[in-house]
Scaffold this motif. Sequence first.
Motif, PDB file in Angstrom:
ATOM      1  N   LEU A  47      35.712  35.188  37.636  1.00  0.00           N
ATOM      2  CA  LEU A  47      34.871  35.590  36.809  1.00  0.00           C
ATOM      3  C   LEU A  47      34.331  36.507  36.950  1.00  0.00           C
ATOM      4  O   LEU A  47      34.423  37.787  36.020  1.00  0.00           O
ATOM      5  N   LEU A  48      35.249  37.998  37.648  1.00  0.00           N
ATOM      6  CA  LEU A  48      35.570  39.601  37.202  1.00  0.00           C
ATOM      7  C   LEU A  48      36.752  39.470  36.490  1.00  0.00           C
ATOM      8  O   LEU A  48      36.063  40.423  35.727  1.00  0.00           O
ATOM      9  N   ALA A  49      37.403  38.575  36.058  1.00  0.00           N
ATOM     10  CA  ALA A  49      38.155  39.401  35.453  1.00  0.00           C
ATOM     11  C   ALA A  49      37.726  38.936  33.878  1.00  0.00           C
ATOM     12  O   ALA A  49      38.005  39.911  32.759  1.00  0.00           O
ATOM     13  N   ALA A  50      36.548  37.827  33.552  1.00  0.00           N
ATOM     14  CA  ALA A  50      36.152  37.254  32.830  1.00  0.00           C
ATOM     15  C   ALA A  50      35.187  38.225  32.126  1.00  0.00           C
ATOM     16  O   ALA A  50      35.109  38.545  31.569  1.00  0.00           O
ATOM     17  N   SER A  51      34.615  39.288  33.517  1.00  0.00           N
ATOM     18  CA  SER A  51      33.400  39.744  32.981  1.00  0.00           C
ATOM     19  C   SER A  51      34.143  41.272  32.333  1.00  0.00           C
ATOM     20  O   SER A  51      33.427  41.860  31.474  1.00  0.00           O
ATOM     21  N   LEU A  99      38.425  46.339  35.712  1.00  0.00           N
ATOM     22  CA  LEU A  99      37.416  44.883  36.237  1.00  0.00           C
ATOM     23  C   LEU A  99      38.783  43.578  36.589  1.00  0.00           C
ATOM     24  O   LEU A  99      38.552  43.205  37.761  1.00  0.00           O
ATOM     25  N   ALA A 100      39.405  43.436  35.067  1.00  0.00           N
ATOM     26  CA  ALA A 100      40.008  42.039  34.971  1.00  0.00           C
ATOM     27  C   ALA A 100      41.263  42.669  35.734  1.00  0.00           C
ATOM     28  O   ALA A 100      41.662  41.241  36.553  1.00  0.00           O
ATOM     29  N   LEU A 101      42.089  43.228  35.807  1.00  0.00           N
ATOM     30  CA  LEU A 101      43.171  43.999  36.397  1.00  0.00           C
ATOM     31  C   LEU A 101      42.778  43.505  38.577  1.00  0.00           C
ATOM     32  O   LEU A 101      43.519  42.531  38.533  1.00  0.00           O
TER      33      LEU A 101
END
Length: 158
Positions: A47-51, A99-101
């Motif tokens: 969810l964090l990476a997708a955001s 955020l993706a990392l």
Amino acid sequence: MFVLARAVTYAVLFIGLLLIFLPGRILASTGIMQPAAIGAWQVAGMLLAASGAALALTCILTFVFVGRGTPAPFDPPRRLVVRGPYRLIRNPMYVGAGLALAGAALFYQSIALLGYAGLFLAITHVFVVLYEEPTLRRTFARDYEAYCRRVARWWPTR
């Protein structure tokens, strides 16, 4: 349409190197493999990476269609971009990449990858302060100064 092709090319190179290849090398060098099962950490990481990825993609498209340029420093937007995510913070593309990392680090539960995310953001901060902001001040003068007074660099203030 040519600006979109340039932006896609530069974004693929940037994303491919900094957000896929290097993190993959870090995971391989630390012996971390794909998790055997998808648990809460993996879901949160996805969810964090997708955001973060969605935010970065939105920024790229905003550069193309509003700024008439690309994210590459050698082919920047021709207009000051203050719409879309840029109305909230001045560097949302870098925040999205970070955020993706961080999401990938969470997914793999990798301290090394989290360290890479932190290093990425630290180097990005130095780049922004020493290169991007002075360049934008020279290019867009008073408009950029007014924008800086209204919008924070890394975190929304309103």
